[in-house]
Design a protein around this motif. Structure first.
Motif, PDB file in Angstrom:
ATOM      1  N   ARG A   1      -4.461   6.995 -10.803  1.00  0.00           N
ATOM      2  CA  ARG A   1      -4.181   6.387  -9.321  1.00  0.00           C
ATOM      3  C   ARG A   1      -3.468   4.954  -9.943  1.00  0.00           C
ATOM      4  N   SER A   2      -2.494   4.509  -8.760  1.00  0.00           N
ATOM      5  CA  SER A   2      -1.848   3.381  -8.906  1.00  0.00           C
ATOM      6  C   SER A   2      -2.721   2.206  -8.106  1.00  0.00           C
ATOM      7  N   LYS A   3      -2.932   1.050  -8.658  1.00  0.00           N
ATOM      8  CA  LYS A   3      -3.374  -0.013  -7.799  1.00  0.00           C
ATOM      9  C   LYS A   3      -2.558  -0.278  -6.442  1.00  0.00           C
TER      10      LYS A   3
ATOM     11  N   LEU B   1       0.930  -1.126  -0.121  1.00  0.00           N
ATOM     12  CA  LEU B   1       0.071   0.040  -0.066  1.00  0.00           C
ATOM     13  C   LEU B   1       0.945   1.180   0.023  1.00  0.00           C
ATOM     14  N   ARG B   2       0.494   2.125  -0.999  1.00  0.00           N
ATOM     15  CA  ARG B   2       1.208   3.509  -0.989  1.00  0.00           C
ATOM     16  C   ARG B   2       0.340   4.614  -0.803  1.00  0.00           C
TER      17      ARG B   2
ATOM     18  N   VAL C   1       2.793   6.079 -13.380  1.00  0.00           N
ATOM     19  CA  VAL C   1       1.497   6.480 -12.759  1.00  0.00           C
ATOM     20  C   VAL C   1       1.503   7.725 -11.615  1.00  0.00           C
ATOM     21  N   ASN C   2       1.306   8.878 -11.902  1.00  0.00           N
ATOM     22  CA  ASN C   2       1.582   9.865 -11.083  1.00  0.00           C
ATOM     23  C   ASN C   2       0.956   9.933  -9.741  1.00  0.00           C
TER      24      ASN C   2
ATOM     25  N   GLN D   1       3.575   7.626  -4.083  1.00  0.00           N
ATOM     26  CA  GLN D   1       3.511   7.495  -5.222  1.00  0.00           C
ATOM     27  C   GLN D   1       3.796   8.279  -6.184  1.00  0.00           C
ATOM     28  N   LYS D   2       3.693   9.793  -5.629  1.00  0.00           N
ATOM     29  CA  LYS D   2       4.027  11.006  -6.439  1.00  0.00           C
ATOM     30  C   LYS D   2       5.677  11.095  -6.455  1.00  0.00           C
TER      31      LYS D   2
END
Ligand SMILES: [Zn+2]
Length: 140
Positions: free
Chosen positions: A65-67, A42-43, A59-60, A48-49
């Motif tokens: 959004r990232s999974k 989990l992020r 994916v930014n 993620q950014k």
């Protein structure tokens, strides 16, 4: 027989149950040991950014959004791995392919629909696996 380290177990804490089951089964099937890095589960949006700014993901985290970012259950639907060979982490493609083989076999056994980042077209992401929700698309 391989076992997850305490760190890998912690990094999987907030991954969807089905995906975690696949990872545990894959470890029993894999010929190559593997672990889960600190950003492998989990992020937050900030994490993620940061990875996006370091060119480690396509994916930014905001418009796309990232999974790895929380779903409606607050869980990650994706997991990243590294191979662990000769006492150190490896991202060698052959090692990752062996781990991926184990993941896909485990998912098949458990009836979990899994998508492997090694099959992405836009951004090949061999250490990445995610739950397949909805239709298969040939995109990362
Ligand atoms: Zn990933």
């Amino acid at each position: 027989m391989f076992y997850f380290s305490e760190a890998s177990i912690k990094h999987m804490e907030n991954i969807e149950f089905d995906l975690k089951q696949v990872a545990y089964r894959a470890l029993t099937l894999s010929k190559v040991d593997f672990g889960i890095p600190s950003t492998g589960g989990l992020r937050t949006e900030e994490q993620q950014k940061l990875l996006f700014s370091e060119d480690k993901t396509s994916v930014n985290g905001i418009s796309n959004r990232s999974k790895h970012q929380a779903n409606s259950n607050g869980k990650s639907e994706a997991i990243d791995v590294y191979a662990y060979v000769d006492g150190k982490a490896s991202w060698d493609h052959y090692h990752l392919l062996q781990v991926a083989t184990a993941f896909l076999q485990a998912a098949n056994e458990l009836g979990v629909k899994l998508k492997w980042g090694g099959l992405f077209h836009s951004y090949i992401d061999m250490p990445h696996f995610e739950l397949l929700t909805g239709e298969w698309k040939w995109q990362g």
